[in-house]
Motif scaffolding. Structure first.
Motif, mmCIF file in Angstrom:
data_model
loop_
_atom_site.group_PDB
_atom_site.id
_atom_site.type_symbol
_atom_site.label_atom_id
_atom_site.label_comp_id
_atom_site.label_asym_id
_atom_site.label_seq_id
_atom_site.Cartn_x
_atom_site.Cartn_y
_atom_site.Cartn_z
ATOM 1 N N ARG A 1 0.826 -1.193 0.000
ATOM 2 C CA ARG A 1 0.000 0.000 0.000
ATOM 3 C C ARG A 1 0.875 1.264 0.000
ATOM 4 N N GLU A 2 1.998 1.225 0.700
ATOM 5 C CA GLU A 2 2.845 2.410 0.831
ATOM 6 C C GLU A 2 3.804 2.579 -0.347
ATOM 7 N N PHE A 3 4.363 1.445 -0.832
ATOM 8 C CA PHE A 3 5.416 1.534 -1.843
ATOM 9 C C PHE A 3 5.062 0.864 -3.168
ATOM 10 N N GLY A 4 3.903 0.253 -3.268
ATOM 11 C CA GLY A 4 3.522 -0.409 -4.507
ATOM 12 C C GLY A 4 3.872 -1.887 -4.502
ATOM 13 N N SER A 5 3.451 -2.593 -5.562
ATOM 14 C CA SER A 5 3.639 -4.043 -5.614
ATOM 15 C C SER A 5 5.115 -4.433 -5.728
ATOM 16 N N ASN A 6 5.949 -3.525 -6.241
ATOM 17 C CA ASN A 6 7.379 -3.810 -6.368
ATOM 18 C C ASN A 6 8.176 -3.196 -5.222
ATOM 19 N N TRP A 7 7.618 -3.229 -4.035
ATOM 20 C CA TRP A 7 8.246 -2.571 -2.904
ATOM 21 C C TRP A 7 9.631 -3.156 -2.590
ATOM 22 N N ALA A 8 9.802 -4.476 -2.749
ATOM 23 C CA ALA A 8 11.083 -5.104 -2.415
ATOM 24 C C ALA A 8 12.183 -4.622 -3.352
ATOM 25 N N TRP A 9 11.850 -4.436 -4.619
ATOM 26 C CA TRP A 9 12.837 -3.941 -5.578
ATOM 27 C C TRP A 9 13.154 -2.465 -5.315
ATOM 28 N N GLY A 10 12.138 -1.685 -5.028
ATOM 29 C CA GLY A 10 12.360 -0.274 -4.780
ATOM 30 C C GLY A 10 13.194 -0.021 -3.531
ATOM 31 N N LEU A 11 13.019 -0.851 -2.516
ATOM 32 C CA LEU A 11 13.743 -0.690 -1.256
ATOM 33 C C LEU A 11 15.014 -1.528 -1.199
ATOM 34 N N ARG A 12 15.443 -2.062 -2.334
ATOM 35 C CA ARG A 12 16.535 -3.035 -2.331
ATOM 36 C C ARG A 12 17.819 -2.486 -1.688
ATOM 37 N N GLY A 13 18.147 -1.229 -1.972
ATOM 38 C CA GLY A 13 19.369 -0.666 -1.399
ATOM 39 C C GLY A 13 19.309 -0.596 0.110
ATOM 40 N N THR A 14 18.181 -0.102 0.628
ATOM 41 C CA THR A 14 18.011 0.012 2.073
ATOM 42 C C THR A 14 17.979 -1.357 2.742
ATOM 43 N N ILE A 15 17.227 -2.290 2.146
ATOM 44 C CA ILE A 15 17.106 -3.626 2.736
ATOM 45 C C ILE A 15 18.460 -4.321 2.766
ATOM 46 N N PHE A 16 19.169 -4.262 1.660
ATOM 47 C CA PHE A 16 20.450 -4.962 1.601
ATOM 48 C C PHE A 16 21.460 -4.351 2.566
ATOM 49 N N SER A 17 21.418 -3.032 2.715
ATOM 50 C CA SER A 17 22.336 -2.373 3.642
ATOM 51 C C SER A 17 22.092 -2.841 5.078
ATOM 52 N N ILE A 18 20.820 -2.882 5.470
ATOM 53 C CA ILE A 18 20.496 -3.347 6.824
ATOM 54 C C ILE A 18 20.874 -4.812 6.980
ATOM 55 N N ALA A 19 20.626 -5.615 5.939
ATOM 56 C CA ALA A 19 20.960 -7.041 6.000
ATOM 57 C C ALA A 19 22.451 -7.242 6.211
ATOM 58 N N GLN A 20 23.270 -6.422 5.540
ATOM 59 C CA GLN A 20 24.713 -6.524 5.724
ATOM 60 C C GLN A 20 25.104 -6.194 7.159
ATOM 61 N N ASP A 21 24.459 -5.169 7.732
ATOM 62 C CA ASP A 21 24.744 -4.813 9.122
ATOM 63 C C ASP A 21 24.341 -5.938 10.071
ATOM 64 N N ILE A 22 23.210 -6.558 9.795
ATOM 65 C CA ILE A 22 22.727 -7.655 10.636
ATOM 66 C C ILE A 22 23.697 -8.824 10.601
ATOM 67 N N LYS A 23 24.128 -9.184 9.396
ATOM 68 C CA LYS A 23 25.056 -10.305 9.261
ATOM 69 C C LYS A 23 26.378 -10.015 9.960
ATOM 70 N N ALA A 24 26.873 -8.770 9.834
ATOM 71 C CA ALA A 24 28.135 -8.412 10.464
ATOM 72 C C ALA A 24 28.017 -8.441 11.984
ATOM 73 N N GLU A 25 26.897 -7.888 12.509
ATOM 74 C CA GLU A 25 26.721 -7.857 13.958
ATOM 75 C C GLU A 25 26.499 -9.254 14.516
ATOM 76 N N HIS A 26 25.752 -10.075 13.767
ATOM 77 C CA HIS A 26 25.513 -11.446 14.211
ATOM 78 C C HIS A 26 26.818 -12.230 14.227
ATOM 79 N N SER A 27 27.659 -12.027 13.213
ATOM 80 C CA SER A 27 28.944 -12.714 13.156
ATOM 81 C C SER A 27 29.859 -12.284 14.301
ATOM 82 N N GLN A 28 29.871 -10.989 14.594
ATOM 83 C CA GLN A 28 30.688 -10.480 15.686
ATOM 84 C C GLN A 28 30.217 -11.020 17.012
#
Length: 328
Positions: A294-321
């Motif tokens: 509703r907020e970002f449209g049906s392609n929300w995952a593609w539109g937010l890909r940069g933000t999502i991937f950035s957070i995912a990288q932080d999560i993986k790094a913090e989890h590994s640490q």
């Protein structure tokens, strides 16, 4: 004493929101204001916009959405896993059996076939001829540029098929079309250099025509083991795979079980991606995927890909640490 981490493996999507407090990411880039403000631009501008500043060093696409166009090609994370598995399996095969016993073969079809027809021909040939004849091997499925399937084989023959082979003439033949005058001349040269064992295997490959295959090729391996393994694995990564190949098994061992198996590490990328989406949902007050649409449209995952991937990288790094700290 370290705090026991919540078990997130059984939780997916927004069920994980309550457990995201342990991942301390307070970057203003992911705040409700910043994410919502990006929706003010047009859909095209939004999709093409740059990723967050702190993610500029990792401008990659989502791990689970690595596709150029949903109606043209499909390149899943499993393809990356297959590439690594093939390289490790081929290297192991060469080290066990010896590079002089290894043949690299290619099986094509004389006319256009569907993937189902190709798999039927392969199953018949493998059951009735290939498995009984070879010691060990690997089979790789690749779509040609014309989108037609064909197979590559890396097989251990148990014989020295490399002795005396003219690799220079073979490379010269590859540089020209096989039907050209230069190609035929070079083919005759390297063909004359083949020893008796290699000639027997060439006869074996020609006999596979009765299962529906067309032109075939089988040559010894010239390069060192690591280079040969990389060469074999590239067939599952160099080309965008047509969508009709989705779900097809790209690689299979023949008559043995390599030590390298699936199920290592690649799951973590998907888990981190889901946790990143849950973090954004928490910041925005979303409670379901419908809120994203509703907020970002049906392609929300593609539109937010940069933000999502950035957070995912932080999560993986913090989890590994955190895992390293607990281990010590």
């Amino acid at each position: 004493m370290p705090t026991k981490k919540p078990d997130l493996r059984s939780q997916t999507g927004f069920q994980q929101i309550e457990n995201l407090g342990e991942f301390s990411m307070q970057s203003p880039v992911h705040s409700r204001t910043n994410v919502k403000s990006r929706t003010k631009t047009s859909g095209a501008d939004f999709a093409a916009s740059a990723p967050p500043a702190h993610a500029a060093k990792s401008p990659a696409a989502l791990p689970c959405l690595e596709t150029n166009n949903s109606i043209q090609s499909y390149r899943p994370t499993a393809q990356k896993a297959s590439k690594l598995i093939i390289a490790e399996a081929v290297l192991e095969l060469i080290q066990i059996e010896g590079i002089e016993t290894i043949l690299f073969g290619t099986l094509t079809f004389p006319k256009p076939v569907t993937l189902k027809e190709a798999q039927k021909a392969w199953n018949s040939a493998a059951s009735n001829a290939i498995r009984p004849a070879i010691l060990k091997g690997c089979r790789i499925l690749e779509p040609h540029k014309s989108r037609q399937p064909h197979y590559h084989l890396v097989i251990a023959t148990g014989q020295d098929v490399r002795r005396g082979f003219d690799f220079d003439a073979y490379q010269e033949a590859r540089a020209h079309h096989w039907a050209s005058a230069e190609g035929r001349k070079a083919t005759r040269i390297y063909g004359a250099s083949a020893n008796d064992e290699l000639r027997e295997w060439w006869t074996f490959f020609r006999r596979l025509e009765r299962f529906g295959f067309g032109r075939s090729e089988a040559v010894p391996i010239y390069k060192a083991g690591e280079a040969a393994a990389e060469y074999a694995s590239k067939y599952v990564s160099d080309l965008d795979r047509p969508i009709e190949f989705r779900g097809a098994r790209l690689y299979a061992p023949i008559n043995w079980k390599p030590s390298t198996k699936r199920g290592f590490g690649f799951v973590e990328s998907g888990r981190a991606w889901r946790l990143a989406v849950a973090k954004i949902a928490q910041d925005l007050g979303f409670t379901s995927e419908a809120d994203f649409r509703r907020e970002f449209g049906s392609n929300w995952a593609w539109g937010l890909r940069g933000t999502i991937f950035s957070i995912a990288q932080d999560i993986k790094a913090e989890h590994s640490q955190r895992a390293q700290n607990e281990a010590t």
